[in-house]
Each structure stands twice: as C-alpha cells, then as structure tokens.
Scaffold this motif. Structure first.
Motif, mmCIF file in Angstrom:
data_model
loop_
_atom_site.group_PDB
_atom_site.id
_atom_site.type_symbol
_atom_site.label_atom_id
_atom_site.label_comp_id
_atom_site.label_asym_id
_atom_site.label_seq_id
_atom_site.Cartn_x
_atom_site.Cartn_y
_atom_site.Cartn_z
ATOM 1 N N GLY A 37 0.808 -1.209 0.000
ATOM 2 C CA GLY A 37 0.000 0.000 0.000
ATOM 3 C C GLY A 37 0.840 1.258 0.000
ATOM 4 O O GLY A 37 0.413 2.300 -0.487
ATOM 5 N N ILE A 38 2.042 1.158 0.521
ATOM 6 C CA ILE A 38 2.943 2.305 0.538
ATOM 7 C C ILE A 38 3.289 2.727 -0.889
ATOM 8 O O ILE A 38 3.552 3.910 -1.142
ATOM 9 C CB ILE A 38 4.210 2.005 1.377
ATOM 10 C CG1 ILE A 38 5.009 3.279 1.674
ATOM 11 C CG2 ILE A 38 5.097 0.999 0.699
ATOM 12 C CD1 ILE A 38 4.386 4.148 2.696
ATOM 13 N N ALA A 39 3.244 1.799 -1.827
ATOM 14 C CA ALA A 39 3.516 2.132 -3.230
ATOM 15 C C ALA A 39 2.422 3.057 -3.763
ATOM 16 O O ALA A 39 2.716 4.008 -4.494
ATOM 17 C CB ALA A 39 3.606 0.864 -4.073
ATOM 18 N N THR A 40 1.184 2.803 -3.400
ATOM 19 C CA THR A 40 0.089 3.669 -3.834
ATOM 20 C C THR A 40 0.228 5.047 -3.211
ATOM 21 O O THR A 40 0.038 6.064 -3.880
ATOM 22 C CB THR A 40 -1.268 3.042 -3.468
ATOM 23 O OG1 THR A 40 -1.367 1.764 -4.084
ATOM 24 C CG2 THR A 40 -2.416 3.909 -3.926
ATOM 25 N N ILE A 41 0.583 5.095 -1.937
ATOM 26 C CA ILE A 41 0.790 6.376 -1.261
ATOM 27 C C ILE A 41 1.940 7.128 -1.934
ATOM 28 O O ILE A 41 1.844 8.343 -2.163
ATOM 29 C CB ILE A 41 1.089 6.165 0.239
ATOM 30 C CG1 ILE A 41 -0.056 5.421 0.936
ATOM 31 C CG2 ILE A 41 1.377 7.489 0.925
ATOM 32 C CD1 ILE A 41 -1.384 6.117 0.890
ATOM 33 N N ALA A 42 3.004 6.422 -2.280
ATOM 34 C CA ALA A 42 4.142 7.056 -2.958
ATOM 35 C C ALA A 42 3.715 7.618 -4.311
ATOM 36 O O ALA A 42 4.150 8.707 -4.702
ATOM 37 C CB ALA A 42 5.280 6.049 -3.135
ATOM 38 N N ALA A 43 2.859 6.899 -5.029
ATOM 39 C CA ALA A 43 2.370 7.379 -6.322
ATOM 40 C C ALA A 43 1.595 8.677 -6.160
ATOM 41 O O ALA A 43 1.784 9.628 -6.926
ATOM 42 C CB ALA A 43 1.484 6.321 -6.981
ATOM 43 N N ILE A 44 0.755 8.749 -5.152
ATOM 44 C CA ILE A 44 -0.048 9.951 -4.931
ATOM 45 C C ILE A 44 0.833 11.111 -4.494
ATOM 46 O O ILE A 44 0.661 12.252 -4.955
ATOM 47 C CB ILE A 44 -1.163 9.665 -3.902
ATOM 48 C CG1 ILE A 44 -2.091 8.567 -4.410
ATOM 49 C CG2 ILE A 44 -1.948 10.927 -3.577
ATOM 50 C CD1 ILE A 44 -2.646 8.802 -5.787
#
Length: 121
Positions: A37-44
């Motif tokens: 999920g941290i990957a999605t947060i990083a994308a945002i």
C-alpha cells in the motif's frame, strides 16, 4: 504535424517516465491487495509533488486523473467497508475496486497513446 511529447529540458527523469512510474506504483499497490500500500501512497505523493511542473502538458491531466482516482476510490472503499455490516458492502467494495482498476488502465493506455485521460460522463 504536431509533436505528441513536448521536449523536456533539464536532467533527471522525464515527465513521461515519471507518469509511467506513478501508474506503476499505483498498480503495484492494487495488485498486492494492499500489501504494498505504501507504493500507492508514494504514487499519490509523487503526483502531488510534480503536478506543478506538469502544468500545461498532457501529463497534468494524468496526475489529476490518478489523484482523483485515489481519493474517490478511497472514499468508496471506506464506505463499502462500513456497509459490510449490513451485508451490501461486499458488492459495493467489488464495484469500487473494478472502477479503480478501470480508471488505472484507461489512464495508462491514454498515456501510452500520448493523450490525456478523458472522463466519460
């Protein structure tokens, strides 16, 4: 003949590659069922940080697309989670995830063809 990708000056990652990275991180977060999920947060976070630099280019539309997809998707997933107590949340949760995946794919395909993502109402 118009140029699909305007020339970019400076060093570092191009806006096109950065936009691919943002879509890839978002997809990684989804495909891992939240494990990354941290990957999605990083994308945002990347989309918010680079949004100003992309102003006036086709990439600005992609950054807005990803940001809106994240926030609307998060809203519907949370509401679906709350609705599981009345047993309808599972259905709305699946619909929300399908919508998120659809927007991710649609945006990424638009990027691949050199176009901004277009919402259909």
């Amino acid at each position: 003949m118009t140029q699909a990708y305007p020339p970019e000056g400076g060093t570092g990652m191009s806006m096109r590659n950065l936009t691919h990275l943002i879509y890839g991180l978002f997809a990684l977060g989804l495909l891992s069922a939240g494990f990354f999920g941290i990957a999605t947060i990083a994308a945002i976070v990347l989309a918010y940080l680079k949004r100003g630099e992309a102003a006036g280019t086709i990439y600005a539309g992609h950054f807005d697309w990803v940001i809106k997809t994240f926030w609307w998707g998060l809203l519907w997933v949370v509401l679906s989670g709350l609705a599981t107590f009345i047993f309808i949340g599972w259905i709305t949760g699946v619909i929300a995830l399908v919508w998120i995946v659809y927007r991710l794919i649609k945006g990424w395909l638009a990027l691949a063809s050199g176009q901004p993502p277009i919402a259909e109402y």
